[in-house]
Write a protein that holds these residues in place. Sequence first.
Motif, PDB file in Angstrom:
ATOM      1  N   TRP A 536       0.850  -1.157  -0.079  1.00 35.32           N
ATOM      2  CA  TRP A 536      -0.071   0.035   0.014  1.00 35.32           C
ATOM      3  C   TRP A 536       0.815   1.458   0.010  1.00 35.32           C
ATOM      4  CZ3 TRP A 536      -5.054  -1.164  -0.280  1.00 35.32           C
ATOM      5  CH2 TRP A 536      -5.859   0.087  -0.279  1.00 35.32           C
ATOM      6  N   GLN A 537       0.517   2.171  -0.584  1.00 35.65           N
ATOM      7  CA  GLN A 537       1.312   3.540  -0.692  1.00 35.65           C
ATOM      8  C   GLN A 537       1.017   4.499   0.540  1.00 35.65           C
ATOM      9  OE1 GLN A 537       0.804   5.988  -4.275  1.00 35.65           O
ATOM     10  NE2 GLN A 537       2.563   5.262  -5.222  1.00 35.65           N
ATOM     11  N   GLY A 538       2.018   5.179   0.413  1.00 30.77           N
ATOM     12  CA  GLY A 538       2.064   6.526   1.617  1.00 30.77           C
ATOM     13  C   GLY A 538       3.226   7.346   1.306  1.00 30.77           C
ATOM     14  N   PRO A 539       3.069   8.823   1.752  1.00 30.55           N
ATOM     15  CA  PRO A 539       4.224   9.492   1.403  1.00 30.55           C
ATOM     16  C   PRO A 539       5.309   9.237   2.165  1.00 30.55           C
ATOM     17  CG  PRO A 539       2.349  10.338   2.600  1.00 30.55           C
ATOM     18  CD  PRO A 539       1.837   9.046   2.282  1.00 30.55           C
ATOM     19  N   LYS A 573      -6.068   6.582  -5.901  1.00 30.39           N
ATOM     20  CA  LYS A 573      -6.118   5.258  -4.977  1.00 30.39           C
ATOM     21  C   LYS A 573      -5.964   5.450  -3.853  1.00 30.39           C
ATOM     22  CE  LYS A 573      -4.706   2.673  -9.233  1.00 30.39           C
ATOM     23  NZ  LYS A 573      -3.754   1.886  -9.722  1.00 30.39           N
ATOM     24  N   LEU A 574      -4.905   6.470  -3.293  1.00 32.05           N
ATOM     25  CA  LEU A 574      -4.782   6.829  -1.947  1.00 32.05           C
ATOM     26  C   LEU A 574      -5.834   7.284  -1.378  1.00 32.05           C
ATOM     27  CD1 LEU A 574      -1.399   8.777  -2.051  1.00 32.05           C
ATOM     28  CD2 LEU A 574      -1.542   6.741  -0.825  1.00 32.05           C
ATOM     29  N   LEU A 597      -0.742   6.721   7.928  1.00 33.83           N
ATOM     30  CA  LEU A 597      -1.184   5.813   8.688  1.00 33.83           C
ATOM     31  C   LEU A 597      -2.222   4.817   7.948  1.00 33.83           C
ATOM     32  CD1 LEU A 597      -2.362   4.833  11.623  1.00 33.83           C
ATOM     33  CD2 LEU A 597      -3.897   6.777  11.508  1.00 33.83           C
ATOM     34  N   ASN A 598      -2.905   4.941   6.944  1.00 31.26           N
ATOM     35  CA  ASN A 598      -3.692   4.171   6.222  1.00 31.26           C
ATOM     36  C   ASN A 598      -2.737   3.072   5.730  1.00 31.26           C
ATOM     37  OD1 ASN A 598      -6.389   3.638   5.695  1.00 31.26           O
ATOM     38  ND2 ASN A 598      -5.760   3.780   3.703  1.00 31.26           N
ATOM     39  N   GLN A 599      -1.602   3.368   5.094  1.00 28.02           N
ATOM     40  CA  GLN A 599      -0.741   2.566   4.521  1.00 28.02           C
ATOM     41  C   GLN A 599      -0.191   1.660   5.621  1.00 28.02           C
ATOM     42  OE1 GLN A 599       3.548   4.037   3.704  1.00 28.02           O
ATOM     43  NE2 GLN A 599       3.649   2.483   2.164  1.00 28.02           N
ATOM     44  N   THR A 632       6.285   9.519  -2.896  1.00 25.18           N
ATOM     45  CA  THR A 632       5.253   8.594  -2.486  1.00 25.18           C
ATOM     46  C   THR A 632       5.289   7.208  -2.886  1.00 25.18           C
ATOM     47  OG1 THR A 632       3.974  10.703  -2.481  1.00 25.18           O
ATOM     48  CG2 THR A 632       2.939   8.548  -2.299  1.00 25.18           C
ATOM     49  N   SER A 633       5.383   6.145  -2.132  1.00 23.38           N
ATOM     50  CA  SER A 633       5.625   4.779  -2.513  1.00 23.38           C
ATOM     51  C   SER A 633       5.251   3.907  -1.540  1.00 23.38           C
ATOM     52  CB  SER A 633       6.877   4.496  -2.895  1.00 23.38           C
ATOM     53  OG  SER A 633       7.685   4.373  -1.676  1.00 23.38           O
TER      54      SER A 633
END
Length: 837
Positions: A536-539, A573-574, A597-599, A632-633
């Motif tokens: 899952w992605q996140g910054p 998607k984020l 957090l969601n990542q 962001t990955s």
Amino acid sequence: MTSSLSFRPIDAGWTLRAASGPVPDGFTDAAAAVPATVPGCVHTDLLTAGVIPDPFVDDNESALAWIGLVDWTYATTFSWTPDAADRTDLVFEGLDTVTTILLNGSEIGATANQHRSYRFDVRDALADGENELVVRFRSPVKYANEQSVALGVRQRPYPLPYDAIRKSACSFGWDWGIATYTSGIVKPVGLESWSVARLAQARVVATAEGDGGSITVDVELERAGDAASVPLTVSIAVNGPGLGDDALPGAFVAVEGDRARVRLDLDAVERWWPAGYGEQPLYIVDVRLHGEGADVLDATHRAVGFRDVRWDMTPDEAGTPFTLVVNDQPVFVKGVNWIPDDALTVRVTRDRVRRRFEQALDANLNLIRVWGGGLYESDDFYELADELGLLVWQDFLFACAAYAEEDPLRSEVEAEARENIVRLGHHTSLVLLTGNNENLWGYEDWGWKLRLDGKTWGAHYYYELFPALVAELAPHVPYAPGSPFSPGTGWDGTTQTGPHPNDEQHGSMHLWEQWNRRDWPTYREHKPRFVAEFGWQGPPAWSTLVRSVSDAPLTPESPGMIVHQKAIEGNTKLSNGLIPHFRMPEAMEDWHWAMQLNQALAVRTALEHFRSWAPHTQGAIVWQLNDCWPVTSWAAIDGDERPKPLYYGLKNAFAPRLATIQPRGGGLAAVLVNDTAEPWSGEFVARRVGFAGDELARLAVSVSLAPRETATVALPADVAVAADAASELVVAGVDDVRGFWFFAEPRDSVLGAAEVEVRTEPAADGTVVTLTATTLVRDLTLLVDKVDPDAVASDGLVTLLPGESTTLVVRHDGAGLAASVVSDPRVLRTANELVAS
């Protein structure tokens, strides 16, 4: 040990200049020839010379795209005096990628493969005194396009034909990576002088046999032209734990032709174990080539460990497992995928790799998968993995594309495979070689069959060439044709046969529908045997983000943010993945925290689910550990080496002992996972509590788990069923090992503002922080890089019931941090503020 072979590096006096191509106005005059560092690359040399900006900042990537369209020339001079050696070779350990090499104006060779080394006999081309060495690099973009036309265009996910050139695929850009298209002399170059013969290969295998073991060395020689009949011998000696300080058992054998095999038996050796399972004793094997009179002509050494390894793929009633077994001990793989740790790979030092590995070990990881769009990783990488007990799964370098099986590509593929199997095969950490990343799957499901229209796509490599080469050169190393891969899948010359390559009941699988189209709780709909990719992605960390993106204002869609978001519809998607769980924040720092957090929650949820099904599921490899630039990955550690909240998600979900609450049979169950060598027993307590901390129901039973055992405790309805889903949760575990189950998504709950008392005290390496919750606090994390860019917290994603406390350590230089600094709402973040109005 000394030998008559000598190596003299050619690492001084190099210059770099643009030879031809779309060089910007003024560049040629300003930098007709800049000093060059070897090893190095065009980008690092131009950066050092101050003639280009940092490609990792803002949109400098596009401003520097011209570099990949230019032909570049490296040149130096060196002095040489004739000596008594029979041969003098010019050796390039690595060239990126397409070159013509000239010595004193004469062409001595050409190269077109980043993934192998080159050797040229130059004794007759050398001059007594001053010599000029020139390496002319072709534009990799133009060469790849030319080769794509010559070989026939094939399917790939990105515009440029990285599949037509043997260069790191991700150097052309990826959905997390910057496109550099760089060129350069990326590994050492020098003159090697030798006489009579040299060791062309020394393949060392350590085999564990009962309490002892054996060392087998297969040697292949290269002889000088007039030395074909000179008698030669090879000796080996070994030293290591249990053999005594002065004990160097040895063995000698005569060379027959250009080959020799030497075996040495040892009565007692210590076994090597992966991290979390035991120690990592290593033994040093010295290999020497002797000429007449026992003179040492050449010598090398290898560090090896004694262990046996296999992947159990014996069919069972549920399908086909994919279970790693080391020293007859099944190992639950706690893995991460690895990409090059810097897009300018020449900057990846041994110390940098060690920092990544130490972070991996701190996060309870035991395996790193080297993904097929990057590199065959360095000797430093493998030596450190051997030393630290990190298992390695290495892909052959084919990723997400159809590859031609015709020459010149075919010959280059075989050459690089041979070299790297030999180079890596002795490493104790290496437990799997894999034919490719996602190509078997792509051939089945991504429309390739129609669009290939009969063209080759790589099946020969994965199903024929690579297994044959591994069997020839390193038969002790397990091999799989691809990732994902279902045992029983094969190739009959026209069709893939057997199970679908990405069948979750057979072998390894990749799970990407959650990120691409579905929500992350749907991970629980899958019960795979082994997961080799999901994520899952996140910054990146805030300090990394603001260093690399100077947008004003900085927003999720501001220009620099979009440049540093490479995934197709990544921000969409984020957002789609966040809104079912939290409200969409408006302020940038709140958005940043919410996505981080969601990542972490997505991956933690998946990992706990996969672990709860052990031993049916025997491993999960998260995409991905690291980044190659600020972006962001899917990474847990960003391009500036800073851990993201996901890092703590990995650390907690991969803890040696885990308590997790999972849906089972229409209700809930607590699953206890004991991934240690010791029994685990105690009182298991499960409670349904209100957000205010009031206990509503309780189950208490004694539990006892054997080493490496998973146990499931069904929760009774009074614990597992909420009276008010918005304000209740279940807490269950043994002692301080516990898991949580919330009946409602945060956005649908009555979670209020977090109230946390913060106390700090200085420590030798930073600050000890004690956090006490007055209210229910979900997923408390300290974003301490906002205080000090180099500060790192020991843990994160901490959930506390009212009245509970936890203690963390923030590592940093300088004086201890004040409580007011740590409690700053920009630093102390929780899920609460993403819910409470």
